[in-house]
Design an enzyme around this catalytic site. Sequence first.
Site, PDB file in Angstrom:
ATOM      1  N   HIS A 187       0.731  -1.320   0.178  1.00  0.00           N
ATOM      2  CA  HIS A 187       0.027   0.050   0.067  1.00  0.00           C
ATOM      3  C   HIS A 187       1.006   1.257  -0.170  1.00  0.00           C
ATOM      4  O   HIS A 187       0.648   2.228  -0.582  1.00  0.00           O
ATOM      5  CB  HIS A 187      -0.791   0.089   1.333  1.00  0.00           C
ATOM      6  CG  HIS A 187      -1.733  -1.111   1.370  1.00  0.00           C
ATOM      7  ND1 HIS A 187      -1.755  -1.966   2.368  1.00  0.00           N
ATOM      8  CD2 HIS A 187      -2.898  -1.215   0.673  1.00  0.00           C
ATOM      9  CE1 HIS A 187      -2.847  -3.009   2.360  1.00  0.00           C
ATOM     10  NE2 HIS A 187      -3.542  -2.553   1.180  1.00  0.00           N
ATOM     11  N   GLY A 238      -2.550  -1.565  -7.276  1.00  0.00           N
ATOM     12  CA  GLY A 238      -1.597  -2.607  -7.433  1.00  0.00           C
ATOM     13  C   GLY A 238      -1.807  -3.756  -8.656  1.00  0.00           C
ATOM     14  O   GLY A 238      -2.808  -4.338  -8.660  1.00  0.00           O
TER      15      GLY A 238
HETATM   16  P1  AMP Z   1      -6.398  -3.559  -0.304  1.00  0.00           P
HETATM   17  O1  AMP Z   1      -6.198  -2.831   0.783  1.00  0.00           O
HETATM   18  O2  AMP Z   1      -6.150  -5.107  -0.348  1.00  0.00           O
HETATM   19  O3  AMP Z   1      -7.852  -3.383  -0.949  1.00  0.00           O
HETATM   20  O4  AMP Z   1      -5.447  -2.892  -1.426  1.00  0.00           O
HETATM   21  C1  AMP Z   1      -5.472  -1.521  -1.882  1.00  0.00           C
HETATM   22  C2  AMP Z   1      -4.537  -1.544  -2.901  1.00  0.00           C
HETATM   23  O5  AMP Z   1      -3.042  -1.890  -2.603  1.00  0.00           O
HETATM   24  C3  AMP Z   1      -4.614  -2.105  -4.390  1.00  0.00           C
HETATM   25  O6  AMP Z   1      -4.680  -1.332  -5.386  1.00  0.00           O
HETATM   26  C4  AMP Z   1      -4.147  -3.541  -4.078  1.00  0.00           C
HETATM   27  O7  AMP Z   1      -3.845  -3.995  -5.478  1.00  0.00           O
HETATM   28  C5  AMP Z   1      -2.563  -2.819  -3.604  1.00  0.00           C
HETATM   29  N1  AMP Z   1      -1.825  -3.667  -3.159  1.00  0.00           N
HETATM   30  C6  AMP Z   1      -1.935  -4.727  -2.184  1.00  0.00           C
HETATM   31  N2  AMP Z   1      -1.184  -5.565  -2.061  1.00  0.00           N
HETATM   32  C7  AMP Z   1      -0.058  -5.060  -2.759  1.00  0.00           C
HETATM   33  C8  AMP Z   1       1.284  -5.534  -3.036  1.00  0.00           C
HETATM   34  N3  AMP Z   1       1.802  -6.339  -2.455  1.00  0.00           N
HETATM   35  N4  AMP Z   1       1.904  -4.625  -3.914  1.00  0.00           N
HETATM   36  C9  AMP Z   1       1.364  -3.592  -4.606  1.00  0.00           C
HETATM   37  N5  AMP Z   1       0.077  -3.169  -4.220  1.00  0.00           N
HETATM   38  C10 AMP Z   1      -0.590  -3.673  -3.405  1.00  0.00           C
END
Ligand code: AMP
Length: 281
Positions: free
Chosen positions: A37, A147
């Site tokens: 994030h 991501g």
């Molecule tokens: P989430 O909180 O899981 O909904 O993720 C929020 C954002 O962070 C989304 O755009 C995800 O794709 C991105 N994200 C989550 N994990 C990763 C990671 N390991 N590397 C890069 N971006 C990530």
Amino acid sequence: METIATVSEMTAWSRGQLRLGETIGFVPTMGYLHEGHLSLMHLARTENSKVVASIFVNPTQFGTNEDLSTYPRDPESDTAKCSHEGVDVLFMPDVNQIDGEGYQTFVEVEGVSGPLCGLSRPGHFKGVATVVLKLLNMVKPSAAYFGMKDYQQLRVIMTMVRDLNVDTRIVACPTIREADGLAMSSRNAYLSRDQRKQAVCLSEALAKAKELFDRSEPDAAKYLGAMTARIEQEPDAEPEYIKLVDPDTLEDLTSVRNRCLAVMAVRVGNTRLIDNMLFEA
Ligand code: AMP
């Protein structure tokens, strides 16, 4: 850093910034923030004069038997991390700010929501697309950062933004991994110590596919065989899908030329993990 909890304040703040000629970079999340994030916030910081991050655990993207009630949360630590990344506004709306009584409008992206996670999580991408469009309307960002870890989600959002003429640039950001290769995820917190060790099988399976791609192997079946064999070495790993697909349409490939996406969802114990790798010659 300012923390905003209501839609009206969020929109008023954004309108004010846009009037002043600022550019707004936006990072939507579900919180329990990790380096993945933070890398999105970092890129948003370098490309925009203002940065907004949001934390909202969106109920409509969870199925009835999924982990909405147990999804990990730590708002205090998240607030400190956002502040440290130079975020200007942390938007943390309450669920009744997002869909109150009488709510009846949804966004459905047809093609790319269908395969892969769309098969086992019906309605998931409808929930994602709807909340992301709502957040984009509230925050009015010049650019929004997502991501590649959630590759299908990224394709769904890019398609929605294109089809509905949303005036926001969508930026795809690389997957951030732990030292052993495991893609960072809030859900990694569910893994026991032993399961955490086994979970490295996802990134190692993708590395096996990369070896084949680097040797110009054209037969998709060989990739699937190599990835499946690595997952099956772990006693608690149960594949939901392991695929080689076209990176744009997400349709299965039988032969590989100069571009493909290896992608998988695997349960390790009760924890559902996803990962992918994009190969381009
Ligand atoms: P989430 O909180 O899981 O909904 O993720 C929020 C954002 O962070 C989304 O755009 C995800 O794709 C991105 N994200 C989550 N994990 C990763 C990671 N390991 N590397 C890069 N971006 C990530």
